[in-house]
Design a protein around this motif. Structure first.
Motif, PDB file in Angstrom:
ATOM      1  N   ASP A  50      -4.667 -15.241  -2.282  1.00 36.65           N
ATOM      2  CA  ASP A  50      -5.162 -14.344  -3.326  1.00 36.65           C
ATOM      3  C   ASP A  50      -4.115 -14.094  -4.406  1.00 36.65           C
ATOM      4  OD1 ASP A  50      -7.465 -14.169  -1.868  1.00 36.65           O
ATOM      5  OD2 ASP A  50      -6.917 -12.283  -0.897  1.00 36.65           O
ATOM      6  N   GLU A  51      -2.840 -14.104  -4.013  1.00 37.75           N
ATOM      7  CA  GLU A  51      -1.752 -13.821  -4.949  1.00 37.75           C
ATOM      8  C   GLU A  51      -0.957 -15.069  -5.327  1.00 37.75           C
ATOM      9  OE1 GLU A  51       0.614 -10.782  -3.159  1.00 37.75           O
ATOM     10  OE2 GLU A  51      -1.102  -9.525  -2.712  1.00 37.75           O
ATOM     11  N   ASN A  52      -1.363 -16.248  -4.836  1.00 40.32           N
ATOM     12  CA  ASN A  52      -0.651 -17.504  -5.068  1.00 40.32           C
ATOM     13  C   ASN A  52       0.811 -17.412  -4.646  1.00 40.32           C
ATOM     14  OD1 ASN A  52      -2.821 -18.957  -6.010  1.00 40.32           O
ATOM     15  ND2 ASN A  52      -2.479 -18.344  -8.127  1.00 40.32           N
ATOM     16  N   ARG A  53       1.052 -16.825  -3.485  1.00 39.75           N
ATOM     17  CA  ARG A  53       2.407 -16.658  -2.987  1.00 39.75           C
ATOM     18  C   ARG A  53       2.508 -17.133  -1.540  1.00 39.75           C
ATOM     19  NH1 ARG A  53       5.912 -13.666  -5.931  1.00 39.75           N
ATOM     20  NH2 ARG A  53       5.039 -12.823  -7.844  1.00 39.75           N
ATOM     21  N   ILE A  54       3.739 -17.484  -1.146  1.00 41.48           N
ATOM     22  CA  ILE A  54       3.989 -17.913   0.229  1.00 41.48           C
ATOM     23  C   ILE A  54       5.273 -17.262   0.729  1.00 41.48           C
ATOM     24  CG2 ILE A  54       2.793 -20.115   0.045  1.00 41.48           C
ATOM     25  CD1 ILE A  54       5.473 -21.466  -0.341  1.00 41.48           C
ATOM     26  N   LEU A  55       5.397 -17.177   2.049  1.00 45.04           N
ATOM     27  CA  LEU A  55       6.629 -16.734   2.687  1.00 45.04           C
ATOM     28  C   LEU A  55       7.322 -17.968   3.242  1.00 45.04           C
ATOM     29  CD1 LEU A  55       5.803 -13.548   4.787  1.00 45.04           C
ATOM     30  CD2 LEU A  55       7.333 -13.719   2.874  1.00 45.04           C
ATOM     31  N   VAL A  56       8.577 -18.174   2.857  1.00 46.08           N
ATOM     32  CA  VAL A  56       9.338 -19.335   3.314  1.00 46.08           C
ATOM     33  C   VAL A  56      10.498 -18.828   4.168  1.00 46.08           C
ATOM     34  CG1 VAL A  56      10.616 -21.386   2.620  1.00 46.08           C
ATOM     35  CG2 VAL A  56       8.735 -20.567   1.212  1.00 46.08           C
ATOM     36  N   GLU A  57      10.707 -19.497   5.284  1.00 46.48           N
ATOM     37  CA  GLU A  57      11.734 -19.103   6.236  1.00 46.48           C
ATOM     38  C   GLU A  57      13.128 -19.159   5.601  1.00 46.48           C
ATOM     39  OE1 GLU A  57      12.075 -20.007  10.947  1.00 46.48           O
ATOM     40  OE2 GLU A  57      11.954 -21.730   9.629  1.00 46.48           O
ATOM     41  N   HIS A  58      13.880 -18.049   5.670  1.00 48.63           N
ATOM     42  CA  HIS A  58      15.258 -17.918   5.167  1.00 48.63           C
ATOM     43  C   HIS A  58      15.370 -18.111   3.658  1.00 48.63           C
ATOM     44  CE1 HIS A  58      16.450 -17.651   9.289  1.00 48.63           C
ATOM     45  NE2 HIS A  58      16.029 -18.870   9.552  1.00 48.63           N
ATOM     46  N   VAL A  59      14.312 -17.838   2.909  1.00 47.20           N
ATOM     47  CA  VAL A  59      14.349 -17.919   1.450  1.00 47.20           C
ATOM     48  C   VAL A  59      13.932 -16.563   0.891  1.00 47.20           C
ATOM     49  CG1 VAL A  59      13.300 -18.999  -0.585  1.00 47.20           C
ATOM     50  CG2 VAL A  59      13.895 -20.379   1.396  1.00 47.20           C
ATOM     51  N   ARG A  60      14.630 -16.121  -0.150  1.00 51.06           N
ATOM     52  CA  ARG A  60      14.386 -14.841  -0.818  1.00 51.06           C
ATOM     53  C   ARG A  60      14.464 -13.682   0.175  1.00 51.06           C
ATOM     54  NH1 ARG A  60       9.726 -12.331  -4.002  1.00 51.06           N
ATOM     55  NH2 ARG A  60      10.884 -11.005  -5.413  1.00 51.06           N
ATOM     56  N   MET A  61      15.596 -13.619   0.861  1.00 51.01           N
ATOM     57  CA  MET A  61      15.819 -12.575   1.859  1.00 51.01           C
ATOM     58  C   MET A  61      16.089 -11.241   1.161  1.00 51.01           C
ATOM     59  SD  MET A  61      15.448 -14.164   4.689  1.00 51.01           S
ATOM     60  CE  MET A  61      16.076 -13.075   5.932  1.00 51.01           C
ATOM     61  N   ILE A  62      15.415 -10.185   1.641  1.00 47.95           N
ATOM     62  CA  ILE A  62      15.627  -8.844   1.119  1.00 47.95           C
ATOM     63  C   ILE A  62      16.016  -7.928   2.270  1.00 47.95           C
ATOM     64  CG2 ILE A  62      14.039  -9.082  -0.824  1.00 47.95           C
ATOM     65  CD1 ILE A  62      11.981  -7.499   0.866  1.00 47.95           C
ATOM     66  N   LYS A  63      16.639  -6.818   1.917  1.00 45.62           N
ATOM     67  CA  LYS A  63      17.015  -5.838   2.921  1.00 45.62           C
ATOM     68  C   LYS A  63      15.994  -4.709   2.901  1.00 45.62           C
ATOM     69  CE  LYS A  63      21.931  -6.766   2.576  1.00 45.62           C
ATOM     70  NZ  LYS A  63      22.021  -7.576   3.739  1.00 45.62           N
ATOM     71  N   LYS A  64      15.607  -4.270   4.087  1.00 41.81           N
ATOM     72  CA  LYS A  64      14.588  -3.239   4.212  1.00 41.81           C
ATOM     73  C   LYS A  64      15.094  -2.157   5.159  1.00 41.81           C
ATOM     74  CE  LYS A  64       9.826  -2.612   5.713  1.00 41.81           C
ATOM     75  NZ  LYS A  64       8.656  -3.253   6.296  1.00 41.81           N
ATOM     76  N   ASN A  65      14.944  -0.899   4.755  1.00 41.55           N
ATOM     77  CA  ASN A  65      15.331   0.203   5.623  1.00 41.55           C
ATOM     78  C   ASN A  65      14.261   0.407   6.683  1.00 41.55           C
ATOM     79  OD1 ASN A  65      17.725   0.906   4.290  1.00 41.55           O
ATOM     80  ND2 ASN A  65      16.567   1.967   2.705  1.00 41.55           N
ATOM     81  N   VAL A  66      14.683   0.423   7.948  1.00 37.14           N
ATOM     82  CA  VAL A  66      13.746   0.539   9.055  1.00 37.14           C
ATOM     83  C   VAL A  66      14.020   1.836   9.806  1.00 37.14           C
ATOM     84  CG1 VAL A  66      12.917  -0.532  11.184  1.00 37.14           C
ATOM     85  CG2 VAL A  66      13.655  -1.954   9.288  1.00 37.14           C
ATOM     86  N   ARG A  67      12.979   2.611  10.021  1.00 31.41           N
ATOM     87  CA  ARG A  67      13.084   3.866  10.746  1.00 31.41           C
ATOM     88  C   ARG A  67      12.993   3.569  12.249  1.00 31.41           C
ATOM     89  NH1 ARG A  67       9.797   8.495   8.276  1.00 31.41           N
ATOM     90  NH2 ARG A  67      11.844   9.244   7.666  1.00 31.41           N
ATOM     91  N   PRO A  68      13.816   4.208  13.056  1.00 36.44           N
ATOM     92  CA  PRO A  68      13.754   3.942  14.498  1.00 36.44           C
ATOM     93  C   PRO A  68      12.440   4.413  15.110  1.00 36.44           C
ATOM     94  CG  PRO A  68      15.310   5.706  14.028  1.00 36.44           C
ATOM     95  CD  PRO A  68      14.863   5.167  12.715  1.00 36.44           C
ATOM     96  N   ASN A  69      11.955   3.646  16.079  1.00 31.54           N
ATOM     97  CA  ASN A  69      10.725   4.000  16.792  1.00 31.54           C
ATOM     98  C   ASN A  69      10.947   3.705  18.282  1.00 31.54           C
ATOM     99  OD1 ASN A  69       8.175   4.345  17.809  1.00 31.54           O
ATOM    100  ND2 ASN A  69       7.151   3.218  16.172  1.00 31.54           N
ATOM    101  N   PRO A  70      11.251   4.736  19.065  1.00 33.45           N
ATOM    102  CA  PRO A  70      11.550   4.510  20.485  1.00 33.45           C
ATOM    103  C   PRO A  70      10.365   3.966  21.281  1.00 33.45           C
ATOM    104  CG  PRO A  70      12.130   6.760  19.811  1.00 33.45           C
ATOM    105  CD  PRO A  70      11.413   6.119  18.673  1.00 33.45           C
TER     106      PRO A  70
END
Length: 108
Positions: A31-51
């Protein structure tokens, strides 16, 4: 619109900051003409802990989507190439534009 690239294809980035990197397609978003490629365009994301799910908090790295126009499918014999189509019997197959070799069959 059908896409020439599908999941688990080998692609090379031809434009942008990750130009020249190769990787496997993890996910296709038609729908967006986009793909996810392994180890390409890496971004950092803050992750909240979930026990409950055993997720440690912190900064996680993950792939971000890249536009289809910035990648080229990699032919096993001749490298990055454009994709053509032809019919073999009743099935439509993807073909390398450089060498004419049949690529993995396109799934519907």
């Amino acid at each position: 619109m059908s896409l020439n690239i599908q999941r688990n294809d080998q692609v090379e980035v031809i434009a942008g900051t990750d130009k020249g990197k190769r990787g496997r397609v993890l996910r296709v978003v038609p729908d967006e003409n986009r793909i996810l490629v392994e180890h390409v365009r890496m971004i950092k994301k803050n992750v909240r802990p979930n026990p409950q799910r055993n997720i440690k908090g912190g900064i996680a790295e993950q792939e971000a989507p890249i536009h289809l126009s910035n990648v080229a499918l990699v032919c096993p014999s001749c490298g990055p190439t454009r994709v053509g189509h032809k019919f073999e019997g009743d099935t439509k197959v993807r073909v390398c534009k450089k060498c004419g070799q049949t690529l993995a069959p396109k799934k519907k």
